[in-house]
Design an enzyme around this catalytic site. Structure first.
Site, mmCIF file in Angstrom:
data_model
loop_
_atom_site.group_PDB
_atom_site.id
_atom_site.type_symbol
_atom_site.label_atom_id
_atom_site.label_comp_id
_atom_site.label_asym_id
_atom_site.label_seq_id
_atom_site.Cartn_x
_atom_site.Cartn_y
_atom_site.Cartn_z
ATOM 1 N N HIS A 323 0.730 -1.318 -0.015
ATOM 2 C CA HIS A 323 -0.180 -0.189 0.200
ATOM 3 C C HIS A 323 0.936 1.242 0.233
ATOM 4 O O HIS A 323 0.345 2.331 -0.100
ATOM 5 C CB HIS A 323 -0.831 0.009 1.385
ATOM 6 C CG HIS A 323 -1.948 1.027 1.372
ATOM 7 N ND1 HIS A 323 -2.476 1.871 0.132
ATOM 8 C CD2 HIS A 323 -2.765 1.497 2.323
ATOM 9 C CE1 HIS A 323 -3.471 2.579 0.426
ATOM 10 N NE2 HIS A 323 -3.573 2.057 1.808
ATOM 11 N N TYR A 456 -12.430 6.985 10.996
ATOM 12 C CA TYR A 456 -11.582 7.518 9.693
ATOM 13 C C TYR A 456 -12.329 6.952 8.444
ATOM 14 O O TYR A 456 -12.541 5.621 8.365
ATOM 15 C CB TYR A 456 -10.264 7.120 10.143
ATOM 16 C CG TYR A 456 -9.273 7.413 8.800
ATOM 17 C CD1 TYR A 456 -8.725 8.647 8.638
ATOM 18 C CD2 TYR A 456 -9.141 6.430 7.793
ATOM 19 C CE1 TYR A 456 -7.949 8.756 7.492
ATOM 20 C CE2 TYR A 456 -8.231 6.613 6.696
ATOM 21 C CZ TYR A 456 -7.658 7.822 6.548
ATOM 22 O OH TYR A 456 -6.899 8.050 5.610
ATOM 23 N N THR A 469 -5.050 10.609 -0.752
ATOM 24 C CA THR A 469 -6.570 10.902 0.028
ATOM 25 C C THR A 469 -6.207 11.849 1.002
ATOM 26 O O THR A 469 -4.973 12.278 1.510
ATOM 27 C CB THR A 469 -6.427 9.488 0.695
ATOM 28 O OG1 THR A 469 -5.426 9.125 1.616
ATOM 29 C CG2 THR A 469 -6.689 8.495 -0.247
#
Length: 714
Positions: A323, A456, A469
């Site tokens: 990621h 979140y 993001t």
């Protein structure tokens, strides 16, 4: 800063605590206000000036690669020493393919997905894929540079890096904890194998891998080292490389592969186990007669530093991806295209019997295929990657497996597939589906524990250059009020519905701000990091109780999916939290929930009941009343889609046509690599790939039958 105040003011059940609770909350709020005021007037302005200067200087001297936060955000992924498994890497579980002959066959499903992935890589190399867009507006495609040929590499004395080999042409295959590779592309990026070739390759690999007993392969499962804390993995890797030149070359081949195709010798018994297998693999400890145990689960059959396509024994498939350099939206585009390509391929197999004179369904992924097996089969024949491992590394493999098994045993993954209603029902009631789902998770937690907690949600910012993001915090004051009204026995249905509407509207407004670059958390994060970069003491605000409470994310959630996926998920980000990946379908909601030492299934059941109860307050899709003449059908008129789709999350993964996009794209923008992502100078060449490794192609395979033995082919 208002978000910090909102969470603090709504973090306590004052009704239960009485006056003491109210006083405590009031005192904390006063302290929070003082810290915020100090930051706004004393500490913040100086840091803001430094951040602006840093950004401007980077643009002037060419060192800036994107936004002011990019360097710091990359470090947030690459600097921590923790394992990437369950802490960082997300997963997808794909839907079953339409062709049952393939979807129920591990070899056929693996070959089909692998072939489509190779075509996607070829198309990407030649810059032929349709760019991403949202409602006709182009999105940044920079992350795709780190999709193929990329590997997270641990460092002995510094943070990790993501090394990318843009010239990668081969695929690594993991089977029974053993590693193989085959060349999939010609040097110019043209596809060198077709689906049938890959079937032959997988059959050959499975036959060779089966020669090694699981108890032996488990002790040599090098991939389990990628689950270690990064510093430990760096030390082990250094020992492996230093032990022999062959080891160094072998690791280079793994690092530089386009991706890893994982063949798992397990068939998940249910959807919960399927999700867990894609997240961290299975745990199956076995013992021999002498009571020496070994790990027979799939947890060791992984390479977590790279993009992995995982196919189970029953044909069920998924993705696990590193990621650091790519987000869910990028991985989703890749998965969507390769899944859709397999659907189109199936449609072509049907229609070619009717429309034999023309291609009724054009291929989704446009890539030239020039089979090497027709002229040079040895080029694409699979080869085994062998390592010469010293005893210290073999010991480390065992310890790494033991530590990973501890994590797996301590973790729990549960899937909720809610079919009561979905996006269509929520939109017709004039609410944002994403906001509705976000509130459902907070309310479920409140019903179970009586607390409002930090929640979140990442919001896509790829509309900006190198955007990734921004954070949205669901635990607003209106969300807290909604939860408390819901549990108030005196509250009427109309009061609950009104509170729900107000809370969803505020959440939607926050999504809009975040998606348009007006969020606050990445900015605050950058301000704290610019202080570190300039050796300035970090302001007290960032260590305040309020700010810590905001960042103690109990409910970490993300919306990522489309019809190609059955599930999307990830692990919790704090020890006492939940990791919740969800997919909003037209007529259903999919949740994959993970936690450590918490009641995951109980929370999922509470969430299901919460959805049912919230749905009861809304109007049905349509109602029919019978009259004498005529019959009148009353249908709720749906609002315009844009009225309810406020954020990118409600239409995650949406794309548009190339002609729509390219007209708005400037081709004069420089495209340097992102921070933490480096172009790899690899020793892996076409010649090396031909010479390295042990050929394992069986004599009766199609590839071998065309090989004269000298690599020239017949």
């Amino acid at each position: 800063l208002a978000a910090v105040r909102a969470l603090l003011s709504s973090s306590h059940d004052d009704a239960a605590a009485g006056n003491n609770g109210a006083k405590s909350s009031s005192k904390e709020m006063e302290e929070c206000q003082k810290e915020i005021q100090k930051f706004l007037t004393i500490d913040g302005p100086g840091l803001q000036k430094l951040l602006v200067e840093y950004d401007e200087k980077g643009r002037e001297d060419g060192t800036a690669v994107g936004s002011y936060v990019e360097e710091f955000w990359s470090d947030a992924y690459l600097a921590p020493d923790s394992s990437v498994v369950m802490n960082l890497n997300p997963f997808f579980v794909l839907e079953d393919g339409p062709d049952t002959n393939k979807s129920n066959s591990q070899t056929r499903r693996a070959a089909s997905l692998c072939f489509s992935a190779i075509k996607f890589a070829s198309s990407l190399k030649k810059e032929a894929i349709v760019p991403d867009a949202f409602r006709g507006k182009p999105l940044c495609m920079d992350q795709f540079r780190a999709l193929f040929g990329a590997c997270r590499v641990p460092a002995l004395t510094d943070k990790d890096t993501v090394a990318v080999n843009p010239d990668s042409t081969h695929v690594v295959v993991l089977e029974n904890n053993q590693m193989y590779f085959f060349q999939a592309l010609w040097p110019d990026g043209t596809v060198a194998v077709n689906e049938d070739d890959i079937v032959d390759i997988i059959i050959a690999i499975k036959a060779d891998a089966s020669k090694v007993k699981p108890e032996v392969s488990s002790r040599n499962s090098l991939g389990v080292l990628t689950t270690l804390p990064r510093g430990e993995w760096a030390v082990a890797r250094d020992i492996i490389v230093s032990h022999s030149d062959s080891n160094a070359t072998a690791l280079d081949i793994v690092d530089c592969a386009l991706f890893v195709l994982v063949i798992d010798d397990v068939a998940p018994k249910d959807i919960h186990e399927a999700a867990a297998n894609m997240l961290h693999g299975t745990y199956n400890l076995r013992s021999k007669d002498n009571l020496i145990d070994y790990q027979a689960g799939s947890c060791c059959n992984r390479w977590y530093d790279k993009l992995q396509i995982i196919v189970c024994l029953d044909g069920r498939a998924g993705i696990n991806f590193e990621h650091s350099a790519i987000d869910g939206h990028t991985a989703l585009r890749f998965v969507s295209d390769i899944f859709a390509d397999t659907v189109v391929s199936f449609a072509q197999s049907i229609t070619k019997t009717i429309y034999s004179d023309r291609a009724f369904f054009p291929s989704l992924i446009q890539a030239e295929v020039r089979r090497a097996s027709a002229s040079n089969p040895a080029m694409v024949a699979p080869k085994k990657i062998s390592f010469d491992l010293p005893q210290s590394v073999l010991d480390k493999i065992y310890y790494a497996e033991s530590a990973l098994s501890d994590q797996i045993v301590a973790s729990d993954t549960f899937v909720l597939e809610f079919t009561g209603f979905g996006k269509t029902f929520i939109v017709r009631n004039r609410m944002s589906p994403d906001s509705f789902v976000q509130l459902s998770m907070q309310l479920a937690y409140y019903r179970l524990y009586g607390k409002i907690v930090s929640q979140y949600e990442p919001v896509l910012t790829k509309a900006f250059y190198h955007g990734r993001t921004e954070a949205m915090r669901t635990a607003t004051e209106t969300a807290a009020k909604f939860c408390k009204i819901w549990l108030d026995p005196k509250a009427t249905s109309s009061m609950k519905l009104e509170a729900m509407r107000v809370a969803t509207q505020q959440h939607s407004a926050g999504i809009k701000l975040a998606a348009s670059g007006k969020g606050l958390e990445r900015h605050l994060f950058a301000l704290s990091k610019i202080a570190e970069k300039n050796d300035i003491p970090i302001p007290d605000f960032f260590s305040s109780k309020a700010y810590k409470k905001l960042n103690n994310t109990i409910l970490s959630s993300s919306n990522c999916g489309n019809p190609s996926l059955r599930l999307f998920g990830f692990g919790p980000v704090v020890q006492d939290g939940f990791g919740i990946g969800y997919i909003i379908r037209d007529s259903g909601l999919q949740y994959s929930i993970s936690s450590k030492h918490r009641q995951t299934e109980r929370y999922a059941h509470t969430l299901k009941q919460t959805l049912i109860d919230m749905g009861k307050l809304l109007q049905p899709l349509s109602s029919v009343t019978v009259a004498c003449d005529p019959v009148v059908t009353k249908t709720n008129t749906p609002p315009k889609e844009e009225e309810c789709l406020e954020g990118y999350d409600d239409a995650y993964g949406e794309t548009s046509s190339a002609t729509e996009i390219t007209a708005n794209i400037s081709h004069t923008i420089p495209v340097p690599s992102s921070f933490g992502v480096m172009r790899r100078k690899s020793s892996v060449t076409a010649t090396l790939l031909r010479k390295f490794g042990q050929s394992i192609t069986p004599a009766n395979s199609e590839l071998a039958s065309r090989d004269n033995g000298d690599g020239t082919g017949s």
